[in-house]
Design an enzyme around this catalytic site. Sequence first.
Site, PDB file in Angstrom:
ATOM      1  N   ASP A 189       0.856  -1.187   0.000  1.00  0.00           N
ATOM      2  CA  ASP A 189       0.000   0.000   0.000  1.00  0.00           C
ATOM      3  C   ASP A 189       0.896   1.242   0.000  1.00  0.00           C
ATOM      4  O   ASP A 189       1.905   1.314   0.705  1.00  0.00           O
ATOM      5  CB  ASP A 189      -0.909  -0.005   1.231  1.00  0.00           C
ATOM      6  CG  ASP A 189      -2.050   0.999   1.106  1.00  0.00           C
ATOM      7  OD1 ASP A 189      -3.207   0.552   0.993  1.00  0.00           O
ATOM      8  OD2 ASP A 189      -1.786   2.222   1.116  1.00  0.00           O
ATOM      9  N   HIS A 216     -10.392  -5.404  -3.437  1.00  0.00           N
ATOM     10  CA  HIS A 216      -9.063  -5.694  -2.874  1.00  0.00           C
ATOM     11  C   HIS A 216      -9.184  -6.100  -1.422  1.00  0.00           C
ATOM     12  O   HIS A 216     -10.081  -5.657  -0.719  1.00  0.00           O
ATOM     13  CB  HIS A 216      -8.132  -4.491  -2.997  1.00  0.00           C
ATOM     14  CG  HIS A 216      -8.700  -3.205  -2.474  1.00  0.00           C
ATOM     15  ND1 HIS A 216      -9.592  -2.446  -3.192  1.00  0.00           N
ATOM     16  CD2 HIS A 216      -8.524  -2.550  -1.307  1.00  0.00           C
ATOM     17  CE1 HIS A 216      -9.927  -1.372  -2.507  1.00  0.00           C
ATOM     18  NE2 HIS A 216      -9.310  -1.412  -1.340  1.00  0.00           N
ATOM     19  N   HIS A 240      -6.965  -5.834   2.052  1.00  0.00           N
ATOM     20  CA  HIS A 240      -5.806  -5.310   2.769  1.00  0.00           C
ATOM     21  C   HIS A 240      -5.305  -6.439   3.666  1.00  0.00           C
ATOM     22  O   HIS A 240      -6.106  -7.108   4.333  1.00  0.00           O
ATOM     23  CB  HIS A 240      -6.204  -4.153   3.689  1.00  0.00           C
ATOM     24  CG  HIS A 240      -6.767  -2.950   2.996  1.00  0.00           C
ATOM     25  ND1 HIS A 240      -6.048  -1.784   2.814  1.00  0.00           N
ATOM     26  CD2 HIS A 240      -7.989  -2.716   2.457  1.00  0.00           C
ATOM     27  CE1 HIS A 240      -6.818  -0.887   2.207  1.00  0.00           C
ATOM     28  NE2 HIS A 240      -8.002  -1.424   1.981  1.00  0.00           N
TER      29      HIS A 240
END
Length: 120
Positions: A33, A104, A106
């Site tokens: 990220d 997505h 995380h």
Amino acid sequence: MEYDKNNIFARILRKEIPADIIYEDEYALAFHDVNPQAPIHVLVIPKKEYVSFFDFAEKASPEFVYGFTKAIHHVIKSFDLRKDGFRILSNHSVHGGQEVPHFHFHIFGGRPLGRMLTPP
Ligand code: 5GP
């Protein structure tokens, strides 16, 4: 919600913009990220056009769900997070706080992550 082919993760998938890639296979791309919230903060995205988990769960084939899940597992193993622990999170739409409209997960790790949600 219709899939936006020019969202930032779609552009990363097409390699139009760079990302710090950790892992890639036919189902998934995993990268750091850009604004990490933990020592390890990785994003794992499917190589298909799903807006969010909801879309993915409705549309993905069993083979794709399996392949994508295995890719996430592979990334977690590569950071050796099983013993100390980690968190997987996926945001959907407004209340979920989703910023990028390409599904997505995380993956957070590398320190105690505290409680799941901060009080409103
Ligand atoms: P969301 O709120 O949609 O679940 O999370 C989107 C995440 O994508 C955020 O944590 C944000 O920091 C990350 N992000 C946004 N743009 C980029 C980018 O261009 N590159 C990378 N590596 N991460 C990004």
